[in-house]
Motif scaffolding. Structure first.
Motif, PDB file in Angstrom:
ATOM      1  N   LYS A  91      -4.894  14.631  47.804  1.00  0.00           N
ATOM      2  CA  LYS A  91      -4.068  14.831  46.624  1.00  0.00           C
ATOM      3  C   LYS A  91      -4.554  16.091  45.908  1.00  0.00           C
ATOM      4  O   LYS A  91      -4.389  17.171  46.429  1.00  0.00           O
ATOM      5  N   ASP A  92      -5.170  15.972  44.754  1.00  0.00           N
ATOM      6  CA  ASP A  92      -5.611  17.149  44.000  1.00  0.00           C
ATOM      7  C   ASP A  92      -7.113  17.371  44.069  1.00  0.00           C
ATOM      8  O   ASP A  92      -7.640  18.250  43.397  1.00  0.00           O
TER       9      ASP A  92
ATOM     10  N   TRP B 271      -1.248  13.589  53.826  1.00  0.00           N
ATOM     11  CA  TRP B 271      -0.168  13.151  54.716  1.00  0.00           C
ATOM     12  C   TRP B 271      -0.708  12.228  55.805  1.00  0.00           C
ATOM     13  O   TRP B 271      -0.105  11.206  56.129  1.00  0.00           O
TER      14      TRP B 271
ATOM     15  N   GLY C 250      -0.379  19.259  51.130  1.00  0.00           N
ATOM     16  CA  GLY C 250       0.301  18.908  49.894  1.00  0.00           C
ATOM     17  C   GLY C 250       1.092  17.624  50.017  1.00  0.00           C
ATOM     18  O   GLY C 250       1.088  16.959  51.047  1.00  0.00           O
ATOM     19  N   TYR C 251       1.781  17.295  48.938  1.00  0.00           N
ATOM     20  CA  TYR C 251       2.539  16.045  48.895  1.00  0.00           C
ATOM     21  C   TYR C 251       3.855  16.219  48.141  1.00  0.00           C
ATOM     22  O   TYR C 251       4.407  15.276  47.590  1.00  0.00           O
ATOM     23  N   ASN C 252       4.394  17.434  48.133  1.00  0.00           N
ATOM     24  CA  ASN C 252       5.632  17.722  47.415  1.00  0.00           C
ATOM     25  C   ASN C 252       6.817  16.887  47.862  1.00  0.00           C
ATOM     26  O   ASN C 252       7.653  16.504  47.064  1.00  0.00           O
ATOM     27  N   ASN C 253       6.926  16.622  49.148  1.00  0.00           N
ATOM     28  CA  ASN C 253       8.108  15.937  49.678  1.00  0.00           C
ATOM     29  C   ASN C 253       7.883  14.457  49.929  1.00  0.00           C
ATOM     30  O   ASN C 253       8.619  13.861  50.703  1.00  0.00           O
TER      31      ASN C 253
ATOM     32  N   THR D  91      -1.261  22.037  45.409  1.00  0.00           N
ATOM     33  CA  THR D  91      -0.602  20.762  45.694  1.00  0.00           C
ATOM     34  C   THR D  91       0.355  20.434  44.572  1.00  0.00           C
ATOM     35  O   THR D  91       0.336  21.021  43.516  1.00  0.00           O
ATOM     36  N   ALA D  92       1.135  19.475  44.829  1.00  0.00           N
ATOM     37  CA  ALA D  92       2.109  18.893  43.908  1.00  0.00           C
ATOM     38  C   ALA D  92       2.931  19.852  43.149  1.00  0.00           C
ATOM     39  O   ALA D  92       3.771  19.472  42.477  1.00  0.00           O
TER      40      ALA D  92
END
Length: 140
Positions: free
Chosen positions: A62-63, A91, A107-110, A139-140
């Protein structure tokens, strides 16, 4: 493919169950001046002596950037999670995967709401078990 279900099938403890939780381990994060890591900087933390005595194993989630050196048996060169070090594993954890293609996603945008919930749960586990050594930017 090694999944966390595979550990149970083989009667092997999940690597995330090894360190005992420490409730206040990262309690003062807001007051710390932590190093910011880009994905590229996290990847470049890997060096030729990456598995030598004293070398730290880092992962992004995450961050955060965590020191997961205590999991060397699982994420070392012969370990089942050897694709995890020096990568953002957000992911891969959500998918319970060790495939190089899943650890290559950054990242985790989607993420769907369900995946975000799972990611938050995993992040909470890591925050209770591993020291945060930096923040992951981008990220994010």
């Amino acid at each position: 493919m090694t999944t966390f279900a595979t550990f149970a099938q083989r009667n092997i403890a999940s690597p995330l169950e090894l360190p005992l939780p420490i409730p206040d381990l990262n309690e003062d994060l807001a007051s710390l001046q932590l190093r910011m890591f880009s994905y590229e900087q996290l990847a470049s933390a890997r060096d030729e002596d990456q598995y030598e005595e004293g070398a730290r194993l880092l992962i992004g989630l995450k961050d955060y950037v965590f020191d997961v050196t205590s999991l060397k048996a699982f994420i070392g060169p012969q370990g089942p999670l050897n694709n995890y070090p020096w990568r953002d594993i957000s992911w891969a954890l959500v998918k319970s995967s060790n495939l190089a293609s899943d650890t290559a996603n950054q990242g985790y945008n989607n993420f769907s709401p369900e995946n975000l919930k799972s990611l938050d749960d995993w992040t909470a586990v890591f925050l209770r078990r591993f020291v945060v050594v930096g923040m992951l930017s981008g990220t994010a």
